[in-house]
Design an enzyme around this catalytic site. Structure first.
Site, PDB file in Angstrom:
ATOM      1  N   GLU A  54       6.826   5.217  -0.731  1.00  0.00           N
ATOM      2  CA  GLU A  54       6.937   4.323  -1.902  1.00  0.00           C
ATOM      3  C   GLU A  54       5.600   4.157  -2.623  1.00  0.00           C
ATOM      4  OE1 GLU A  54       6.317   0.354  -1.830  1.00  0.00           O
ATOM      5  OE2 GLU A  54       6.649   0.042   0.313  1.00  0.00           O
ATOM      6  N   LYS A  70       5.846  -3.531 -11.130  1.00  0.00           N
ATOM      7  CA  LYS A  70       6.483  -3.427  -9.815  1.00  0.00           C
ATOM      8  C   LYS A  70       7.992  -3.363 -10.048  1.00  0.00           C
ATOM      9  CE  LYS A  70       7.152  -6.424  -5.736  1.00  0.00           C
ATOM     10  NZ  LYS A  70       6.752  -7.686  -5.098  1.00  0.00           N
ATOM     11  N   VAL A 115      10.576  -0.916  -2.032  1.00  0.00           N
ATOM     12  CA  VAL A 115      11.486  -0.304  -1.060  1.00  0.00           C
ATOM     13  C   VAL A 115      12.862  -0.101  -1.704  1.00  0.00           C
ATOM     14  CG1 VAL A 115      12.742  -0.707   1.104  1.00  0.00           C
ATOM     15  CG2 VAL A 115      10.278  -1.109   1.001  1.00  0.00           C
ATOM     16  N   ALA A 149      15.100  -7.978  -2.969  1.00  0.00           N
ATOM     17  CA  ALA A 149      16.139  -7.007  -3.337  1.00  0.00           C
ATOM     18  C   ALA A 149      16.169  -5.836  -2.356  1.00  0.00           C
ATOM     19  CB  ALA A 149      15.890  -6.504  -4.763  1.00  0.00           C
ATOM     20  N   LYS A 206       7.777  -8.150   6.471  1.00  0.00           N
ATOM     21  CA  LYS A 206       6.409  -8.641   6.350  1.00  0.00           C
ATOM     22  C   LYS A 206       6.302 -10.031   6.973  1.00  0.00           C
ATOM     23  CE  LYS A 206       5.959  -7.245   2.086  1.00  0.00           C
ATOM     24  NZ  LYS A 206       6.516  -5.962   1.701  1.00  0.00           N
TER      25      LYS A 206
HETATM   26  N1  PSU Z   1       4.919  -2.844   2.661  1.00  0.00           N
HETATM   27  C1  PSU Z   1       3.587  -2.973   2.646  1.00  0.00           C
HETATM   28  N2  PSU Z   1       3.019  -3.436   1.503  1.00  0.00           N
HETATM   29  C2  PSU Z   1       3.764  -3.698   0.370  1.00  0.00           C
HETATM   30  C3  PSU Z   1       5.183  -3.538   0.400  1.00  0.00           C
HETATM   31  C4  PSU Z   1       5.691  -3.103   1.594  1.00  0.00           C
HETATM   32  O1  PSU Z   1       2.903  -2.724   3.655  1.00  0.00           O
HETATM   33  O2  PSU Z   1       3.203  -4.065  -0.648  1.00  0.00           O
HETATM   34  C5  PSU Z   1       6.026  -3.809  -0.830  1.00  0.00           C
HETATM   35  C6  PSU Z   1       7.299  -2.972  -0.744  1.00  0.00           C
HETATM   36  O3  PSU Z   1       7.361  -2.191  -1.909  1.00  0.00           O
HETATM   37  C7  PSU Z   1       8.432  -3.976  -0.710  1.00  0.00           C
HETATM   38  C8  PSU Z   1       7.848  -5.081  -1.527  1.00  0.00           C
HETATM   39  O4  PSU Z   1       9.629  -3.469  -1.230  1.00  0.00           O
HETATM   40  O5  PSU Z   1       6.512  -5.140  -1.031  1.00  0.00           O
HETATM   41  C9  PSU Z   1       8.648  -6.363  -1.375  1.00  0.00           C
HETATM   42  O6  PSU Z   1       8.402  -7.184  -2.453  1.00  0.00           O
HETATM   43  P1  PSU Z   1       9.301  -8.485  -2.699  1.00  0.00           P
HETATM   44  O7  PSU Z   1       9.041  -9.355  -1.501  1.00  0.00           O
HETATM   45  O8  PSU Z   1       8.803  -9.083  -3.987  1.00  0.00           O
HETATM   46  O9  PSU Z   1      10.719  -8.032  -2.763  1.00  0.00           O
END
Ligand code: PSU
Ligand code: MN
Length: 316
Positions: free
Chosen positions: A30, A92, A112, A147, A165
């Site tokens: 990604e 993003k 993702v 999402a 995370k």
């Molecule tokens: N994994 C990492 N760092 C990141 C991400 C994933 O180590 O920055 C990104 C991925 O692209 C994931 C996004 O889809 O963070 C999630 O963002 P949100 O919580 O706004 O959906």
């Protein structure tokens, strides 16, 4: 109008096209982690190191992004640089943002969710990332659910990650995945890894200890018409593991800062990752890089086994 034959056009790099045409393994990567997850120049160094790692493992890397409104799988060095530049102001892109970026001919880094969509359209089944998005803490009042989760429920791609995370509510994230029928596989582990931490208090019931078994599960799932993704949870390597109780304090701090600053929506995850990196004096940044590399290695092994399996099945 959506029709049964509607397709998302993806421009494949030549080596990706060749590999897919001949059934050789390809691993999707990604770009949000490059544009928004890691600081410059760690981001570009990591992006290149990840591609090398896939190649050394015998597969072809396909970093995914949108450039000038074109969905791409496999980027040139120049294109990677565009995504990684600190002042580039790259959007993003998640599922909801794709149509805007495509129709307005914008650049964008894919999360993702969006990476899964483009990978599936390109015919790539295995995808490595760092940590997935999930159910945020306080989701019962702020409604913040990444999402990435509904995408895992519907799109036929296996995502290799180090768990949700650590800034998220891991228990609620697992409840969501269960409800929507996403298999969560623990690679050599019995609890859901928590990104910077190798273990959490949340048990994983499906443990598989080798990449071949994971490839077989993926093949079987899709062969049986069980649509949707597979989530493979791969714990951070021991040398970089930061125990959960140590991270908890830092995460609370970062969450409080985000609340004070009024940060929400898609800015929240990048803000928290950067804040945690500051608070740990870069320890979390090294951990983040190490865990993505580790995921890319496992994804490459799985992709190689899946390609072999498909070759064997296609023989008369
Ligand atoms: N994994 C990492 N760092 C990141 C991400 C994933 O180590 O920055 C990104 C991925 O692209 C994931 C996004 O889809 O963070 C999630 O963002 P949100 O919580 O706004 O959906
Ligand atoms: Mn969100």
């Amino acid at each position: 109008m959506t029709t049964a034959t509607a397709t998302l056009d993806v421009k494949l790099a030549e080596e990706v096209r060749d590999a897919l045409a001949s059934g050789r393994p390809v691993v999707a990567l990604e770009s949000t982690i490059i544009a928004h997850g890691l600081p410059y120049p760690d981001n570009i160094q990591t992006a290149k190191a990840l591609e090398d790692r896939v190649r050394n493992g015998g597969a072809v890397p396909a970093t995914i992004a949108v450039l000038d409104g074109i969905a791409k799988a496999g980027l040139s060095t120049e294109e990677l640089d565009v995504i990684a530049q600190p002042a580039a102001n790259i959007a993003k892109l998640s599922r909801r943002d794709l149509a805007f970026a495509l129709s307005q001919k914008r650049h964008g880094a894919t999360t993702v969710a969006a990476t899964m969509i483009i990978a599936e359209a390109a015919g790539i089944e295995i995808f490595a990332t760092g940590g997935i998005g999930g159910v945020h803490r306080g989701a019962e009042t702020n409604f913040d659910i990444s999402a990435d989760l509904p995408e895992l429920a519907r799109t036929n791609v296996a995502v290799i990650c180090a768990g949700p995370k650590a800034i998220l509510d891991i228990g609620l994230t697992m409840e969501y995945l269960e409800t929507y029928g996403v298999p969560v596989i623990g690679y050599r582990c019995d609890s859901m890894p928590a990104f910077y931490s190798a273990r959490s208090a949340h048990p994983i019931e499906m443990r598989l200890d080798d990449a071949e078994a994971i490839a077989r599960l993926c093949w079987q799932k899709w062969h049986a018409g069980l649509d949707g993704g597979v989530l493979v949870a791969n714990p951070i390597p021991p040398a970089f593991d930061i125990p959960y109780h140590e991270m908890a304090v830092v995460i609370e701090d970062a969450l409080a800062k985000a609340q004070d600053a009024g940060i929400s929506g898609k800015a929240l995850t990048p803000f928290l990752l950067a804040e945690i990196s500051n608070l740990t004096h870069g320890e979390s940044l090294s951990a983040n890089k190490a865990l993505v590399e580790n995921n890319v290695s496992l994804a490459t092994e799985i992709a190689c086994h899946l390609a072999e399996l498909k070759q064997a099945r296609s023989k008369p």
